[in-house]
Design a protein around this motif. Structure first.
Motif, PDB file in Angstrom:
ATOM      1  N   ILE A  21       1.000  -1.110   0.218  1.00  0.00           N
ATOM      2  CA  ILE A  21       0.492   0.091   0.038  1.00  0.00           C
ATOM      3  C   ILE A  21       0.909   1.348  -0.122  1.00  0.00           C
ATOM      4  O   ILE A  21       0.758   1.856  -0.674  1.00  0.00           O
ATOM      5  CB  ILE A  21      -0.953  -0.098   1.086  1.00  0.00           C
ATOM      6  CG1 ILE A  21      -1.937  -1.465   1.106  1.00  0.00           C
ATOM      7  CG2 ILE A  21      -1.966   1.266   1.497  1.00  0.00           C
ATOM      8  CD1 ILE A  21      -2.985  -1.428   2.276  1.00  0.00           C
ATOM      9  N   GLY A  22       1.954   1.358   0.861  1.00  0.00           N
ATOM     10  CA  GLY A  22       2.535   2.464   0.785  1.00  0.00           C
ATOM     11  C   GLY A  22       3.650   2.601  -0.540  1.00  0.00           C
ATOM     12  O   GLY A  22       3.939   3.314  -1.211  1.00  0.00           O
ATOM     13  N   PHE A  40      -2.807   6.801   0.243  1.00  0.00           N
ATOM     14  CA  PHE A  40      -1.976   5.389   0.712  1.00  0.00           C
ATOM     15  C   PHE A  40      -1.257   5.507   1.210  1.00  0.00           C
ATOM     16  O   PHE A  40      -0.486   4.775   2.232  1.00  0.00           O
ATOM     17  CB  PHE A  40      -1.500   4.900  -0.995  1.00  0.00           C
ATOM     18  CG  PHE A  40      -2.661   4.565  -1.771  1.00  0.00           C
ATOM     19  CD1 PHE A  40      -3.235   3.170  -1.298  1.00  0.00           C
ATOM     20  CD2 PHE A  40      -2.930   5.248  -2.927  1.00  0.00           C
ATOM     21  CE1 PHE A  40      -4.244   2.777  -2.236  1.00  0.00           C
ATOM     22  CE2 PHE A  40      -3.560   5.183  -3.792  1.00  0.00           C
ATOM     23  CZ  PHE A  40      -4.836   3.627  -3.569  1.00  0.00           C
ATOM     24  N   VAL A  41       0.582   6.686   0.942  1.00  0.00           N
ATOM     25  CA  VAL A  41       1.014   6.528   2.632  1.00  0.00           C
ATOM     26  C   VAL A  41       0.789   6.372   3.358  1.00  0.00           C
ATOM     27  O   VAL A  41       1.292   5.984   4.595  1.00  0.00           O
ATOM     28  CB  VAL A  41       2.364   7.260   1.909  1.00  0.00           C
ATOM     29  CG1 VAL A  41       3.498   7.767   3.396  1.00  0.00           C
ATOM     30  CG2 VAL A  41       3.310   6.795   0.384  1.00  0.00           C
ATOM     31  N   LEU A  42      -0.259   7.559   3.755  1.00  0.00           N
ATOM     32  CA  LEU A  42      -1.117   7.692   5.106  1.00  0.00           C
ATOM     33  C   LEU A  42      -1.362   6.261   5.748  1.00  0.00           C
ATOM     34  O   LEU A  42      -2.059   6.046   7.197  1.00  0.00           O
ATOM     35  CB  LEU A  42      -1.618   9.052   4.997  1.00  0.00           C
ATOM     36  CG  LEU A  42      -1.183  10.142   5.458  1.00  0.00           C
ATOM     37  CD1 LEU A  42      -1.867  12.110   5.108  1.00  0.00           C
ATOM     38  CD2 LEU A  42       0.395  10.231   6.186  1.00  0.00           C
ATOM     39  N   ALA A  43      -2.454   5.619   4.490  1.00  0.00           N
ATOM     40  CA  ALA A  43      -3.534   4.480   4.939  1.00  0.00           C
ATOM     41  C   ALA A  43      -1.941   3.735   5.467  1.00  0.00           C
ATOM     42  O   ALA A  43      -2.793   3.221   6.274  1.00  0.00           O
ATOM     43  CB  ALA A  43      -3.664   4.118   4.096  1.00  0.00           C
ATOM     44  N   VAL A  48      -0.217  -0.192  10.130  1.00  0.00           N
ATOM     45  CA  VAL A  48       1.534   0.186  10.998  1.00  0.00           C
ATOM     46  C   VAL A  48       0.991   0.553  12.800  1.00  0.00           C
ATOM     47  O   VAL A  48       0.622  -0.071  14.057  1.00  0.00           O
ATOM     48  CB  VAL A  48       2.989   0.406  10.867  1.00  0.00           C
ATOM     49  CG1 VAL A  48       3.567   0.386  11.731  1.00  0.00           C
ATOM     50  CG2 VAL A  48       2.980  -0.109   9.778  1.00  0.00           C
ATOM     51  N   LEU A  49       0.369   1.562  12.687  1.00  0.00           N
ATOM     52  CA  LEU A  49       0.138   2.776  14.088  1.00  0.00           C
ATOM     53  C   LEU A  49      -0.894   1.785  15.188  1.00  0.00           C
ATOM     54  O   LEU A  49      -1.414   1.251  15.999  1.00  0.00           O
ATOM     55  CB  LEU A  49       0.177   3.977  13.547  1.00  0.00           C
ATOM     56  CG  LEU A  49       1.222   4.631  13.245  1.00  0.00           C
ATOM     57  CD1 LEU A  49       1.172   6.186  13.367  1.00  0.00           C
ATOM     58  CD2 LEU A  49       2.017   4.512  13.891  1.00  0.00           C
ATOM     59  N   VAL A  50      -1.717   1.166  13.697  1.00  0.00           N
ATOM     60  CA  VAL A  50      -3.163   0.340  14.168  1.00  0.00           C
ATOM     61  C   VAL A  50      -2.470  -0.499  15.245  1.00  0.00           C
ATOM     62  O   VAL A  50      -3.183  -1.002  15.904  1.00  0.00           O
ATOM     63  CB  VAL A  50      -4.543   0.120  13.276  1.00  0.00           C
ATOM     64  CG1 VAL A  50      -5.743   0.232  14.323  1.00  0.00           C
ATOM     65  CG2 VAL A  50      -4.901   2.034  13.169  1.00  0.00           C
ATOM     66  N   SER A  51      -1.994  -1.497  14.621  1.00  0.00           N
ATOM     67  CA  SER A  51      -1.133  -2.894  14.883  1.00  0.00           C
ATOM     68  C   SER A  51      -0.910  -2.435  16.250  1.00  0.00           C
ATOM     69  O   SER A  51      -0.491  -3.445  16.634  1.00  0.00           O
ATOM     70  CB  SER A  51      -0.585  -3.370  13.439  1.00  0.00           C
ATOM     71  OG  SER A  51      -0.110  -4.466  14.092  1.00  0.00           O
ATOM     72  N   GLU A  52       0.101  -1.675  16.306  1.00  0.00           N
ATOM     73  CA  GLU A  52       0.928  -1.233  17.303  1.00  0.00           C
ATOM     74  C   GLU A  52       0.259  -1.099  18.749  1.00  0.00           C
ATOM     75  O   GLU A  52       0.084  -1.807  19.621  1.00  0.00           O
ATOM     76  CB  GLU A  52       2.041  -0.228  16.894  1.00  0.00           C
ATOM     77  CG  GLU A  52       2.971  -0.338  15.931  1.00  0.00           C
ATOM     78  CD  GLU A  52       3.587  -1.861  16.767  1.00  0.00           C
ATOM     79  OE1 GLU A  52       4.680  -2.196  17.776  1.00  0.00           O
ATOM     80  OE2 GLU A  52       4.575  -2.160  15.637  1.00  0.00           O
TER      81      GLU A  52
END
Length: 76
Positions: A21-22, A40-43, A48-52
Protein backbone atom coordinates in the motif's frame (compact mmCIF):
# COMPACT_ATOMS: atom_id res chain seq x y z
CA UNK A 1 14.10 -3.72 22.25
CA UNK A 2 13.78 -7.49 22.10
CA UNK A 3 10.82 -8.86 20.16
CA UNK A 4 9.34 -12.27 20.84
CA UNK A 5 8.44 -14.73 18.12
CA UNK A 6 4.73 -13.90 18.13
CA UNK A 7 5.43 -10.17 18.14
CA UNK A 8 7.87 -10.52 15.24
CA UNK A 9 5.35 -12.53 13.22
CA UNK A 10 2.64 -9.95 13.88
CA UNK A 11 4.91 -7.12 12.77
CA UNK A 12 5.95 -9.05 9.64
CA UNK A 13 2.31 -9.72 8.73
CA UNK A 14 1.44 -6.06 9.21
CA UNK A 15 4.34 -4.98 7.01
CA UNK A 16 3.37 -7.51 4.32
CA UNK A 17 -0.02 -5.79 4.09
CA UNK A 18 1.14 -2.19 4.61
CA UNK A 19 4.24 -2.37 2.41
CA UNK A 20 2.51 -2.69 -0.96
CA UNK A 21 0.00 0.00 0.00
CA UNK A 22 2.87 2.35 0.81
CA UNK A 23 4.58 1.49 -2.46
CA UNK A 24 1.40 2.36 -4.39
CA UNK A 25 1.51 5.72 -2.65
CA UNK A 26 5.15 6.31 -3.52
CA UNK A 27 4.55 5.41 -7.16
CA UNK A 28 1.56 7.74 -7.31
CA UNK A 29 3.66 10.60 -5.96
CA UNK A 30 6.38 9.87 -8.50
CA UNK A 31 3.81 9.83 -11.32
CA UNK A 32 2.54 13.27 -10.35
CA UNK A 33 -0.51 12.47 -8.22
CA UNK A 34 0.59 13.71 -4.79
CA UNK A 35 -2.84 13.75 -3.13
CA UNK A 36 -3.58 10.13 -4.00
CA UNK A 37 -0.02 9.13 -3.13
CA UNK A 38 -0.21 10.84 0.25
CA UNK A 39 -3.48 9.03 0.95
CA UNK A 40 -1.92 5.63 0.31
CA UNK A 41 1.23 6.39 2.30
CA UNK A 42 -0.82 7.64 5.24
CA UNK A 43 -3.08 4.59 4.99
CA UNK A 44 -0.08 2.25 5.21
CA UNK A 45 1.34 4.16 8.17
CA UNK A 46 -2.09 4.05 9.80
CA UNK A 47 -2.19 0.26 9.45
CA UNK A 48 1.13 -0.08 11.23
CA UNK A 49 0.17 2.38 13.97
CA UNK A 50 -3.20 0.73 14.60
CA UNK A 51 -1.51 -2.66 14.77
CA UNK A 52 1.02 -1.36 17.30
CA UNK A 53 -1.71 0.33 19.36
CA UNK A 54 -3.81 -2.84 19.47
CA UNK A 55 -0.80 -4.92 20.48
CA UNK A 56 0.14 -2.53 23.29
CA UNK A 57 -3.46 -2.37 24.56
CA UNK A 58 -3.85 -6.16 24.55
CA UNK A 59 -0.56 -6.85 26.28
CA UNK A 60 -1.12 -4.22 28.94
CA UNK A 61 -4.57 -5.62 29.73
CA UNK A 62 -3.36 -9.22 29.73
CA UNK A 63 -0.26 -8.59 31.81
CA UNK A 64 -2.14 -6.26 34.13
CA UNK A 65 -4.76 -8.94 34.70
CA UNK A 66 -2.11 -11.54 35.38
CA UNK A 67 -0.39 -9.26 37.89
CA UNK A 68 -3.68 -8.66 39.71
CA UNK A 69 -4.35 -12.41 39.89
CA UNK A 70 -0.84 -12.99 41.22
CA UNK A 71 -1.31 -10.30 43.88
CA UNK A 72 -4.67 -11.74 44.95
CA UNK A 73 -3.29 -15.25 45.26
CA UNK A 74 -0.15 -14.05 46.98
CA UNK A 75 -2.20 -12.19 49.59
CA UNK A 76 -4.22 -15.24 50.63
Amino acid sequence: MVLGIVRTLQLAATLVVAGPIGMVGVFNVLEGRPALGAFFVLASLGLVLVSEYIYIRLTSRTLGGLRRVKNVRGGE
